[in-house]
Design an enzyme around this catalytic site. Sequence first.
Site, PDB file in Angstrom:
ATOM      1  CG  ASN A  22      -0.111  -0.070   2.424  1.00 20.63           C
ATOM      2  OD1 ASN A  22       0.406   0.665   2.958  1.00 20.63           O
ATOM      3  ND2 ASN A  22      -0.169  -1.098   3.207  1.00 20.63           N
ATOM      4  NE  ARG A  23      -0.718   6.953  -2.526  1.00 23.19           N
ATOM      5  CZ  ARG A  23      -1.772   7.980  -2.218  1.00 23.19           C
ATOM      6  NH1 ARG A  23      -2.926   7.602  -2.602  1.00 23.19           N
ATOM      7  NH2 ARG A  23      -1.188   9.142  -2.095  1.00 23.19           N
TER       8      ARG A  23
END
Length: 221
Positions: A22-23
């Site tokens: 994820n970011r």
Amino acid sequence: MKILVTAGPTREAIDPVRFISNRSSGKMGYAIAAAAAHRGHEVTLVSGPVSLQPAANMNVVNVVTADQMRLAVRRHIRWCDALVMSAAVADWRPAATAVKKIKKRNRRALSLKLVPTVDILRDVRALKGRRIYVGFAAETGAPEKDARRKRKEKGLDLIVANNVSRQDSGFETDTNRVILLSADGAREAWPLMTKARVGVRLVRWIEQQMLVRLKKVHDKR
Ligand code: CTP
């Protein structure tokens, strides 16, 4: 105090060259760890893969997967007075990891079966005792409502809600706008500030909470 902080994303391998993640940049967790160490606390930072340099005055445990992070948290929590779970733990992982790189084979569609990872906060809930547990809630919708539910479900003293769909808060940014919801029903909406500043103020919140607890124990005697 001894404080355990988790930061960054986790990675779940699809094959030797690909993963799901994820970011998360780890900036919020690293800021909390740095603030705590600066205040003289003994810090253990359990970090997923990020491109940040931890300060020298802390114990760093590098992990990659959600399960490795879970094991590291379980191993270190017993020595700590507080846990801050700011990591963005992957919620799913591929059911199987291919040993060799998956080939395109004429660009056929590929289906991945994902299975849930273990929720670390739920996993260590039974170990809480008098420890202070702080969680984060990354939301793209109504941050408060979901954060309130998560705080209760995970048995946390505090949840820090942030709207990760904004430009100035959440993933990768240097600033954050958070709402604190604590077990005693208090709500604090902090204005936009740097993650470094949020880190300092969160550490102060934990210190304050610890003082209240010690006072209660003292008053009982
Ligand atoms: N968390 C955890 N273990 C997981 C996933 C999340 O301990 N496998 C922790 C995070 O570190 C955070 C809190 O739980 O402190 C809330 O994480 P968040 O991603 O906002 O919520 P989820 O519980 O994953 O729920 P959802 O994805 O449905 O919003």
